[in-house]
Motif scaffolding. Structure first.
Motif, PDB file in Angstrom:
ATOM      1  N   SER A  15      72.594 -56.799 -53.519  1.00  0.00           N
ATOM      2  CA  SER A  15      73.795 -56.827 -54.356  1.00  0.00           C
ATOM      3  C   SER A  15      74.252 -55.408 -54.712  1.00  0.00           C
ATOM      4  O   SER A  15      73.442 -54.530 -55.016  1.00  0.00           O
ATOM      5  CB  SER A  15      73.526 -57.613 -55.642  1.00  0.00           C
ATOM      6  OG  SER A  15      74.621 -57.502 -56.531  1.00  0.00           O
ATOM      7  N   ASP A  17      76.964 -55.196 -57.009  1.00  0.00           N
ATOM      8  CA  ASP A  17      77.823 -55.478 -58.156  1.00  0.00           C
ATOM      9  C   ASP A  17      77.591 -54.404 -59.220  1.00  0.00           C
ATOM     10  O   ASP A  17      76.566 -54.411 -59.919  1.00  0.00           O
ATOM     11  CB  ASP A  17      77.509 -56.865 -58.710  1.00  0.00           C
ATOM     12  CG  ASP A  17      78.485 -57.302 -59.802  1.00  0.00           C
ATOM     13  OD1 ASP A  17      78.988 -56.427 -60.544  1.00  0.00           O
ATOM     14  OD2 ASP A  17      78.732 -58.516 -59.925  1.00  0.00           O
ATOM     15  N   GLU A  19      78.968 -53.673 -62.154  1.00  0.00           N
ATOM     16  CA  GLU A  19      78.875 -54.085 -63.557  1.00  0.00           C
ATOM     17  C   GLU A  19      77.524 -54.720 -63.857  1.00  0.00           C
ATOM     18  O   GLU A  19      76.893 -54.436 -64.881  1.00  0.00           O
ATOM     19  CB  GLU A  19      80.002 -55.064 -63.874  1.00  0.00           C
ATOM     20  CG  GLU A  19      80.028 -55.503 -65.339  1.00  0.00           C
ATOM     21  CD  GLU A  19      81.202 -56.412 -65.644  1.00  0.00           C
ATOM     22  OE1 GLU A  19      81.327 -56.840 -66.818  1.00  0.00           O
ATOM     23  OE2 GLU A  19      81.991 -56.721 -64.724  1.00  0.00           O
ATOM     24  N   LYS A  20      77.048 -55.587 -62.970  1.00  0.00           N
ATOM     25  CA  LYS A  20      75.774 -56.257 -63.191  1.00  0.00           C
ATOM     26  C   LYS A  20      74.612 -55.269 -63.170  1.00  0.00           C
ATOM     27  O   LYS A  20      73.695 -55.345 -64.008  1.00  0.00           O
ATOM     28  CB  LYS A  20      75.557 -57.340 -62.129  1.00  0.00           C
ATOM     29  CG  LYS A  20      74.282 -58.169 -62.345  1.00  0.00           C
ATOM     30  CD  LYS A  20      74.165 -59.255 -61.310  1.00  0.00           C
ATOM     31  CE  LYS A  20      72.961 -60.147 -61.606  1.00  0.00           C
ATOM     32  NZ  LYS A  20      71.696 -59.414 -61.697  1.00  0.00           N
ATOM     33  N   ILE A  21      74.645 -54.339 -62.217  1.00  0.00           N
ATOM     34  CA  ILE A  21      73.565 -53.359 -62.131  1.00  0.00           C
ATOM     35  C   ILE A  21      73.512 -52.500 -63.391  1.00  0.00           C
ATOM     36  O   ILE A  21      72.434 -52.261 -63.963  1.00  0.00           O
ATOM     37  CB  ILE A  21      73.754 -52.473 -60.886  1.00  0.00           C
ATOM     38  CG1 ILE A  21      73.586 -53.317 -59.607  1.00  0.00           C
ATOM     39  CG2 ILE A  21      72.768 -51.300 -60.883  1.00  0.00           C
ATOM     40  CD1 ILE A  21      73.948 -52.586 -58.335  1.00  0.00           C
ATOM     41  N   THR A  22      74.676 -52.052 -63.841  1.00  0.00           N
ATOM     42  CA  THR A  22      74.731 -51.230 -65.060  1.00  0.00           C
ATOM     43  C   THR A  22      74.229 -52.007 -66.269  1.00  0.00           C
ATOM     44  O   THR A  22      73.416 -51.497 -67.073  1.00  0.00           O
ATOM     45  CB  THR A  22      76.166 -50.745 -65.307  1.00  0.00           C
ATOM     46  OG1 THR A  22      76.624 -50.007 -64.171  1.00  0.00           O
ATOM     47  CG2 THR A  22      76.232 -49.848 -66.538  1.00  0.00           C
ATOM     48  N   ASN A  23      74.699 -53.235 -66.436  1.00  0.00           N
ATOM     49  CA  ASN A  23      74.273 -54.068 -67.573  1.00  0.00           C
ATOM     50  C   ASN A  23      72.781 -54.363 -67.530  1.00  0.00           C
ATOM     51  O   ASN A  23      72.105 -54.384 -68.579  1.00  0.00           O
ATOM     52  CB  ASN A  23      75.066 -55.373 -67.605  1.00  0.00           C
ATOM     53  CG  ASN A  23      76.524 -55.154 -67.973  1.00  0.00           C
ATOM     54  OD1 ASN A  23      76.868 -54.133 -68.586  1.00  0.00           O
ATOM     55  ND2 ASN A  23      77.376 -56.095 -67.615  1.00  0.00           N
ATOM     56  N   ASP A  24      72.229 -54.589 -66.347  1.00  0.00           N
ATOM     57  CA  ASP A  24      70.792 -54.864 -66.228  1.00  0.00           C
ATOM     58  C   ASP A  24      69.967 -53.665 -66.669  1.00  0.00           C
ATOM     59  O   ASP A  24      68.944 -53.806 -67.364  1.00  0.00           O
ATOM     60  CB  ASP A  24      70.446 -55.233 -64.776  1.00  0.00           C
ATOM     61  CG  ASP A  24      70.917 -56.631 -64.402  1.00  0.00           C
ATOM     62  OD1 ASP A  24      71.282 -57.390 -65.333  1.00  0.00           O
ATOM     63  OD2 ASP A  24      70.919 -56.954 -63.192  1.00  0.00           O
ATOM     64  N   SER A  27      70.216 -53.366 -70.442  1.00  0.00           N
ATOM     65  CA  SER A  27      69.490 -54.459 -71.091  1.00  0.00           C
ATOM     66  C   SER A  27      67.986 -54.222 -71.056  1.00  0.00           C
ATOM     67  O   SER A  27      67.274 -54.488 -72.031  1.00  0.00           O
ATOM     68  CB  SER A  27      69.827 -55.796 -70.417  1.00  0.00           C
ATOM     69  OG  SER A  27      71.189 -56.112 -70.588  1.00  0.00           O
TER      70      SER A  27
END
Length: 376
Positions: A15, A17, A19-24, A27
């Protein structure tokens, strides 16, 4: 013919993505540090910058993985894939033609034109052709013909019409004039990735020794990088008809047909019972008569849309003639013109016409009319 590679779904190995990588990443840090990272927090900014590096690495991983797949591979990576199927990329080839040498008078002795004798389209030019074999004009004969090849590989020697290669560069006694009797053709640059990819794709067909359609297609396309499409059919028991089509819808000259015939008649290719023949694809003429209108809401973009429509029609004409057996389809033309920005399109020609696998569409007349602005 095997399945079209373009019909395969796009894939990603990992992946990307953003946004998802940054948010993960944020988090995970918040969970380990037991604190919330608000916008503007120096640590959050640092982790965001770190995420960009990880995203780029993932993009590179994806691209590296795709280079191992035939659909995506290019350049040297594609050459390595081809090596696995024992398919090598075709190198650049020189243009060929047939040259006639005419004597000033009939002689009682043999006149020899050595191999390597140069001729050209103009004195002091940069394009030269040379005779491939030695030509001997026998006593009592006034002329003779021999095959010539351009001294520079590539497309520079293509397209000289009969009579245009008429300058003898290397003088020979008793030669009055020279001229080519066929249009020069066959010159091409190194095989493109797309053409090479297609040959690798159909290479397994060539493994059979029973003379299947796919095998003849593969070997015919291997005769010249200019060939982009091949039709094969059995016209009668034991008679195999091969029709090559060149890039941009070009029709093969005799030199290309001879190369195809030579390649496909090789003892390791052709079953002994097959009589192989090479022909130019049959042409199916069609007319182009199109009127289009632009919506008034796009009145400020008329020039741009007109340019887009012209390009769309140009692309349609290329699409229509670039493959044998492609039906003449006015709906394809309508779709392309509307996608270019036209509000309404009226196509009075061509009408739908079925095209056989050994035929190719040929534009006859063209009439494109801009009808003006219309209410949306």
């Amino acid at each position: 013919m095997m399945a079209d590679l373009s019909g395969l779904p796009d894939i990603d190995f990992i992946s990307v993505d953003a946004e998802k990588i940054t948010n993960d990443i944020i988090s995970v840090y918040e969970g380990l540090a037991d604190r919330t990272l608000y916008p503007g927090d120096p640590i959050r900014l640092f982790l965001t910058a770190l995420a960009q590096l990880i995203i780029q690495q993932r993009v590179l991983i994806n691209e590296t993985g795709k280079q191992n797949l035939l659909r995506y591979a290019n350049g040297d990576n594609l050459d390595h894939l081809g090596a696995g199927s024992n398919v090598t990329r075709l190198e650049s080839a020189a243009s060929r033609s047939t040259q006639q040498f005419v004597l000033s008078t009939v002689l009682t002795t043999t006149v020899v034109i050595p191999a390597g004798t140069r001729v050209g389209p103009q004195a002091g030019g940069t394009v030269f052709f040379e005779t491939i074999d030695t030509l001997e004009i026998s006593p009592g004969s006034l002329s003779g013909m021999v095959e010539i090849i351009c001294t520079t590989p590539g497309e520079s020697g293509n397209g000289y019409l009969p009579g245009q290669i008429n300058v003898l560069i290397d003088p020979i006694p008793y030669i009055q004039n020279v001229s080519n009797v066929t249009t020069s053709s066959g010159g091409t640059d190194r095989e493109s990735d797309d053409a090479y990819r297609e040959r690798i794709h159909i290479a397994p067909e060539s493994f059979s020794t029973a003379g299947p359609e796919g095998a003849y297609e593969y070997f015919a396309m291997s005769a010249s990088p200019l060939i982009v499409d091949v039709s094969v059919r059995e016209t009668s028991p034991g008679v195999v008809e091969i029709r090559p089509l060149l890039k941009d819808g070009g029709l093969p000259g005799q030199e290309i047909l001879d190369l195809v015939l030579e390649t496909c008649s090789d003892r390791k290719v052709r079953p002994l019972t097959d009589n192989v023949q090479a022909f130019v694809p049959e042409q199916v003429p069609y007319d182009l008569n199109v009127t289009y209108w632009i919506g008034k809401s796009n009145s400020s973009m008329v020039a741009t849309i007109q340019s887009n429509v012209e390009q769309a029609i140009k692309n349609y004409k290329l699409w229509q003639c670039s493959k044998q057996g492609r039906d003449i389809d006015p709906s394809e033309l309508t779709t392309r013109v509307k996608n270019a920005g036209a509000k309404r399109v009226m196509v009075t020609a061509p009408i739908y016409q079925s095209v056989e696998r050994y035929q190719v569409a040929k534009l006859n007349t063209e009439n494109i009319t801009y009808g003006g602005l219309e209410d949306d």
